[in-house]
Design a protein around this motif. Structure first.
Motif, mmCIF file in Angstrom:
data_model
loop_
_atom_site.group_PDB
_atom_site.id
_atom_site.type_symbol
_atom_site.label_atom_id
_atom_site.label_comp_id
_atom_site.label_asym_id
_atom_site.label_seq_id
_atom_site.Cartn_x
_atom_site.Cartn_y
_atom_site.Cartn_z
ATOM 1 N N GLU A 160 -2.711 -1.070 -10.309
ATOM 2 C CA GLU A 160 -2.725 0.381 -10.082
ATOM 3 C C GLU A 160 -1.305 0.934 -9.959
ATOM 4 O O GLU A 160 -1.014 2.018 -10.474
ATOM 5 N N THR A 161 -0.442 0.195 -9.276
ATOM 6 C CA THR A 161 0.942 0.630 -9.125
ATOM 7 C C THR A 161 1.633 0.664 -10.490
ATOM 8 O O THR A 161 2.341 1.626 -10.814
ATOM 9 N N VAL A 162 1.410 -0.355 -11.293
ATOM 10 C CA VAL A 162 2.036 -0.427 -12.619
ATOM 11 C C VAL A 162 1.510 0.694 -13.519
ATOM 12 O O VAL A 162 2.287 1.368 -14.208
ATOM 13 N N ASN A 197 0.831 -1.207 0.000
ATOM 14 C CA ASN A 197 0.000 0.000 0.000
ATOM 15 C C ASN A 197 0.863 1.253 0.000
ATOM 16 O O ASN A 197 0.543 2.229 -0.684
ATOM 17 N N PHE A 198 1.964 1.233 0.757
ATOM 18 C CA PHE A 198 2.888 2.368 0.751
ATOM 19 C C PHE A 198 3.407 2.597 -0.677
ATOM 20 O O PHE A 198 3.465 3.727 -1.150
ATOM 21 N N VAL A 199 3.784 1.512 -1.334
ATOM 22 C CA VAL A 199 4.315 1.615 -2.695
ATOM 23 C C VAL A 199 3.238 2.147 -3.638
ATOM 24 O O VAL A 199 3.486 3.073 -4.426
ATOM 25 N N GLU A 200 2.033 1.595 -3.544
ATOM 26 C CA GLU A 200 0.950 2.027 -4.436
ATOM 27 C C GLU A 200 0.618 3.503 -4.240
ATOM 28 O O GLU A 200 0.489 4.250 -5.213
ATOM 29 N N PHE A 201 0.481 3.943 -2.986
ATOM 30 C CA PHE A 201 0.122 5.341 -2.738
ATOM 31 C C PHE A 201 1.287 6.274 -3.061
ATOM 32 O O PHE A 201 1.078 7.381 -3.574
ATOM 33 N N GLY A 202 2.513 5.841 -2.774
ATOM 34 C CA GLY A 202 3.674 6.640 -3.137
ATOM 35 C C GLY A 202 3.789 6.801 -4.645
ATOM 36 O O GLY A 202 4.056 7.889 -5.157
ATOM 37 N N MET A 203 3.549 5.711 -5.360
ATOM 38 C CA MET A 203 3.618 5.752 -6.823
ATOM 39 C C MET A 203 2.494 6.619 -7.383
ATOM 40 O O MET A 203 2.706 7.401 -8.315
ATOM 41 N N GLY A 204 1.304 6.494 -6.792
ATOM 42 C CA GLY A 204 0.184 7.329 -7.231
ATOM 43 C C GLY A 204 0.454 8.810 -6.993
ATOM 44 O O GLY A 204 0.134 9.661 -7.833
ATOM 45 N N THR A 224 2.522 5.816 -16.328
ATOM 46 C CA THR A 224 2.133 7.214 -16.528
ATOM 47 C C THR A 224 3.224 8.154 -16.031
ATOM 48 O O THR A 224 3.536 9.161 -16.684
ATOM 49 N N THR A 225 3.827 7.825 -14.896
ATOM 50 C CA THR A 225 4.905 8.654 -14.367
ATOM 51 C C THR A 225 6.088 8.675 -15.328
ATOM 52 O O THR A 225 6.662 9.739 -15.593
ATOM 53 N N LEU A 226 6.453 7.518 -15.859
ATOM 54 C CA LEU A 226 7.556 7.480 -16.824
ATOM 55 C C LEU A 226 7.243 8.350 -18.037
ATOM 56 O O LEU A 226 8.121 9.066 -18.546
ATOM 57 N N MET A 227 6.004 8.313 -18.479
ATOM 58 C CA MET A 227 5.615 9.170 -19.606
ATOM 59 C C MET A 227 5.763 10.647 -19.227
ATOM 60 O O MET A 227 6.282 11.444 -20.016
#
Length: 192
Positions: free
Chosen positions: A112-114, A71-78, A119-122
């Motif tokens: 969701e993380t992926v 969850n930390f990873v998912e929310f951090g990535m979001g 999107t972040t890489l873009m």
């Protein structure tokens, strides 16, 4: 600057500061998850960008990408995904070696993380970062994702390949993948 003359801006900054402090002070994983989710949502609003930069929330989100808690990873990535739309935040992420941290999230089992990582890489793609983002390993990963059963993942990977890569780069990555069933070490995420 307008914060000094605006009680709304001052209130907004103080509230965000309270969230960051709560994250730092609490020992409860559940409370940290809630705060991260809230900060990620606040990162979507351009009015908050200056405050989030001042509070070093970009670094907080980057730090979450290496946590065990998914969850930390998912929310951090979001949160990074939302922040990366802002040019100043994008530059902070790039200066903090964020591309490799974001790229590691492509192997998450959480869709969701992926999706946020792609999107972040873009959003991080600039003339100077393009070669690092459009490298063969990432292109092979995107080619694999473009075959996914998930329409969201399949379509976003196709957009990445179209917008962040040349046709020659894609053709070369396809050629390198011939005979391979998978991009080594990068499993497809579960649909959530």
């Amino acid at each position: 600057m307008w914060r000094k003359g605006s009680s709304e801006g001052s209130d907004r900054f103080e509230y965000l500061q309270t969230l960051v402090t709560e994250f730092q002070d609490t020992d409860s994983e559940e409370a940290k998850e809630q705060v991260l989710a809230n900060l990620a949502n606040f990162a979507y609003d351009p009015k908050n960008m200056e405050y989030l930069r001042e509070l070093q929330v970009t670094d907080l989100f980057l730090d979450m990408l290496t946590e065990e808690n998914e969850n930390f990873v998912e929310f951090g990535m979001g949160g990074l995904c939302n922040l990366s739309m802002d040019p100043d935040c994008r530059d902070l992420i790039l200066q903090s070696s964020g591309i490799s941290l974001v790229t590691n999230c492509l192997s998450s089992r959480r869709e969701e993380t992926v999706l946020s990582a792609i999107t972040t890489l873009m959003n991080l793609t600039t003339p100077s970062s393009r070669s690092e983002i459009a490298n063969p390993a990432i292109l092979q990963c995107m080619l694999r994702f473009s075959l996914s059963e998930s329409p969201r993942l399949r379509n976003l990977a196709a957009v990445f390949l179209q917008d962040c890569c040349t046709e020659e780069q894609v053709a070369q990555a396809e050629q390198q993948m011939q005979g391979q069933q998978t991009a080594v070490g990068i499993p497809l995420p579960n649909n959530s």
